[in-house]
Motif scaffolding. Structure first.
Motif, mmCIF file in Angstrom:
data_model
loop_
_atom_site.group_PDB
_atom_site.id
_atom_site.type_symbol
_atom_site.label_atom_id
_atom_site.label_comp_id
_atom_site.label_asym_id
_atom_site.label_seq_id
_atom_site.Cartn_x
_atom_site.Cartn_y
_atom_site.Cartn_z
ATOM 1 N N ASP A 1 41.807 48.920 30.781
ATOM 2 C CA ASP A 1 40.768 48.858 31.819
ATOM 3 C C ASP A 1 39.704 47.917 31.502
ATOM 4 O O ASP A 1 39.366 47.027 32.224
ATOM 5 C CB ASP A 1 40.221 50.258 31.974
ATOM 6 N N LEU A 2 39.303 47.904 30.057
ATOM 7 C CA LEU A 2 38.429 46.721 29.762
ATOM 8 C C LEU A 2 38.822 45.439 29.754
ATOM 9 O O LEU A 2 38.186 44.687 30.396
ATOM 10 C CB LEU A 2 38.059 47.118 28.358
ATOM 11 N N GLU A 3 40.198 45.162 29.661
ATOM 12 C CA GLU A 3 40.660 43.906 29.966
ATOM 13 C C GLU A 3 40.630 43.272 31.356
ATOM 14 O O GLU A 3 40.216 42.248 31.536
ATOM 15 C CB GLU A 3 42.048 43.591 29.298
ATOM 16 N N VAL A 4 40.959 44.393 32.228
ATOM 17 C CA VAL A 4 41.104 44.062 33.613
ATOM 18 C C VAL A 4 39.490 43.952 34.186
ATOM 19 O O VAL A 4 39.224 42.741 34.815
ATOM 20 C CB VAL A 4 41.336 45.294 34.509
ATOM 21 N N ILE A 5 38.505 44.689 33.637
ATOM 22 C CA ILE A 5 37.182 44.447 33.779
ATOM 23 C C ILE A 5 36.593 42.994 33.707
ATOM 24 O O ILE A 5 36.003 42.333 34.284
ATOM 25 C CB ILE A 5 36.340 45.499 33.200
ATOM 26 N N ARG A 6 36.978 42.556 32.242
ATOM 27 C CA ARG A 6 36.726 41.344 31.786
ATOM 28 C C ARG A 6 37.324 40.208 32.574
ATOM 29 O O ARG A 6 36.336 39.414 33.022
ATOM 30 C CB ARG A 6 37.210 41.124 30.375
ATOM 31 N N SER A 7 38.554 40.613 32.846
ATOM 32 C CA SER A 7 39.097 39.537 34.089
ATOM 33 C C SER A 7 38.297 39.218 35.279
ATOM 34 O O SER A 7 37.970 38.121 35.851
ATOM 35 C CB SER A 7 40.448 39.736 34.085
ATOM 36 N N VAL A 8 38.105 40.418 35.925
ATOM 37 C CA VAL A 8 37.192 40.640 36.940
ATOM 38 C C VAL A 8 36.009 39.933 37.165
ATOM 39 O O VAL A 8 35.707 39.147 37.831
ATOM 40 C CB VAL A 8 37.191 41.857 37.863
ATOM 41 N N ARG A 9 35.143 40.202 36.003
ATOM 42 C CA ARG A 9 33.965 39.420 35.712
ATOM 43 C C ARG A 9 34.051 38.136 35.528
ATOM 44 O O ARG A 9 33.127 37.343 36.028
ATOM 45 C CB ARG A 9 33.282 39.932 34.376
ATOM 46 N N GLU A 10 35.189 37.677 34.913
ATOM 47 C CA GLU A 10 35.313 36.183 34.934
ATOM 48 C C GLU A 10 35.592 35.309 36.370
ATOM 49 O O GLU A 10 35.967 34.104 36.285
ATOM 50 C CB GLU A 10 36.722 36.031 33.867
ATOM 51 N N GLY A 11 35.833 36.200 37.320
ATOM 52 C CA GLY A 11 35.746 35.701 38.739
ATOM 53 C C GLY A 11 37.113 36.074 39.471
ATOM 54 O O GLY A 11 37.648 35.410 40.588
ATOM 55 N N ASN A 12 38.093 36.377 38.681
ATOM 56 C CA ASN A 12 39.611 36.873 39.302
ATOM 57 C C ASN A 12 39.499 38.198 39.892
ATOM 58 O O ASN A 12 40.003 39.324 39.573
ATOM 59 C CB ASN A 12 40.793 36.830 38.128
ATOM 60 N N THR A 13 38.750 38.048 41.134
ATOM 61 C CA THR A 13 38.717 39.318 41.947
ATOM 62 C C THR A 13 39.919 40.062 42.150
ATOM 63 O O THR A 13 39.873 41.434 42.245
ATOM 64 C CB THR A 13 37.929 38.923 43.216
ATOM 65 N N SER A 14 40.931 39.346 42.470
ATOM 66 C CA SER A 14 42.333 39.931 42.852
ATOM 67 C C SER A 14 42.826 41.045 41.585
ATOM 68 O O SER A 14 43.335 42.012 41.926
ATOM 69 C CB SER A 14 43.270 39.099 43.301
#
Lengths: 212, 170
Positions: free
Chosen positions: A30-43
């Protein structure tokens, strides 16, 4: 008692190398996904949705007892989670944080619907069908699901929430207390009352032998 | 005969009873039909609840949510891009003015080569700047070569900072 904790270690931080642009094709925590979303990878947010949508929908529907409203609230919950993702510090598990959003959004919806709707639901309680249409359709399972559907329809939203989080998500009373913003004693009372309601239903309908 | 209550049955289900209490209870229900029956009913309720399953969410939920969250995300990104472009443009313009003034400014030759005079000092004349800013004469009086240099350097630093930040995010 036999109870699995599905949420254990879900937020463990893994020492993975620098990610590529998206997380597709891997099974990140989950944390990796959240980091990715925060970096702009909304999808990449859809990874979190896939992970939690059924559990969240089960909780919402069992509290609201109305499929259309539940679908609307589920959307709202994910949009809220996305908007507030920056406020998730990682101190607790993402699941707990997200369930708090789900529970509060559902409560707000219930408040908006006012008491009339709740009364209406209780009066048709045993006819409300909140079973999973994709679930196993064997006779025994159908009977169990029918009984469970009837039980959940008789529970108050808080009792339904506790039963769902305890039995389906495998959360402890302490974790549930955190989500419901109450104390462990209250959670236990809600759980015990739910069991007593189901016990009375089984007794009333003489289903004891059938369920053996 | 003392009967067991619902709280005890719940504690039994949650495994919150000591071994001794359990032993006493099992001895009791061998004799007491009422307690045995109540306990069995609680066990059935508990077993039934353990079979609680997930309800499948509508398949289109991901698309509906992504549609809602993608719009603000794109808008936010565009706003940022616009801000950076405007800032870059302004900085380039100021740098160009500074360059022109430094290179060609001044009507009285100070000697030296290029941007420096004979003493090795930076050659800067505000005459061109004053011409450019003549409509705003009161403002131009306030502008000294040092302040132009300072502002230019400041804006350049901001530009570099934003460009670095943007590169990091991408």
């Amino acid at each position: 008692m036999i109870k699995t904790n599905n949420l254990e270690n879900k937020n463990s931080v893994s020492e993975t190398p620098q990610r590529t642009r998206t997380l597709s094709g891997r099974k990140p925590d989950d944390l990796e996904v959240i980091r990715s979303v925060r970096e702009g990878n909304t999808s990449d947010f859809s990874i979190l949705m896939d992970r939690y949508k059924n559990k969240a929908f089960s909780l919402i529907l069992r509290m609201l007892k109305n499929r259309m409203d539940a679908e609307e609230v589920l959307q709202d919950c994910f949009v809220k989670a996305w908007k507030n993702l920056d406020s998730f510090k990682g101190d607790s598990q993402f699941a707990t944080w997200f369930y708090r959003i789900v529970y509060n959004t559902t409560l707000t919806k219930l408040t908006g619907k006012k008491r009339e709707t709740e009364k209406e639901m209780l009066s048709i309680g045993e006819d409300v069908d909140i079973r999973d249409e994709h679930a196993d359709t064997s006779a025994a399972t159908l009977e169990r699901n029918r009984l469970l559907g009837a039980l959940i329809a008789m529970l108050t939203p808080n009792q339904a929430a506790v039963v769902n989080l305890f039995y389906l998500d495998g959360l402890s009373c302490e974790e549930i207390a955190g989500i419901l913003d109450t104390n462990v004693g209250n959670v236990k009372t809600l759980l015990h009352r739910s069991r007593a309601t189901l016990k009375n239903l089984i007794q009333k309908k003489n289903l004891h032998e059938e369920l053996r | 005969m003392k009967h067991y209550d619902e709280e005890f049955f719940n504690k039994m289900l949650d495994d919150e009873i000591t071994a001794e209490e359990k032993e006493l209870f099992f001895v009791h229900i061998k004799e007491c039909t009422a307690c045995r029956e109540q306990y069995r009913l609680f066990q059935s309720a508990h077993t039934l609840l353990l079979s609680l399953t997930e309800i499948t969410a509508p398949e289109e939920i991901n698309n509906l949510v992504l549609k809602k969250i993608m719009k603000p995300a794109a808008k936010k990104k565009n706003e940022k891009r616009f801000f950076i472009t405007v800032l870059s443009g302004l900085t380039v313009m100021l740098l160009a003015i500074f360059g022109i003034v430094a290179k060609f400014g001044g009507t009285e030759p100070k000697g030296g080569n290029g941007l420096f005079d004979n003493l090795g000092n930076f050659k800067f004349d505000t005459s061109i700047l004053n011409k450019i800013l003549s409509p705003f004469s009161s403002i131009s009086k306030l502008i000294s070569p040092d302040s132009v240099l300072l502002v230019t350097l400041l804006l350049s630093s901001i530009l570099v900072f934003f460009l670095i930040e943007r590169t990091k995010k991408n």
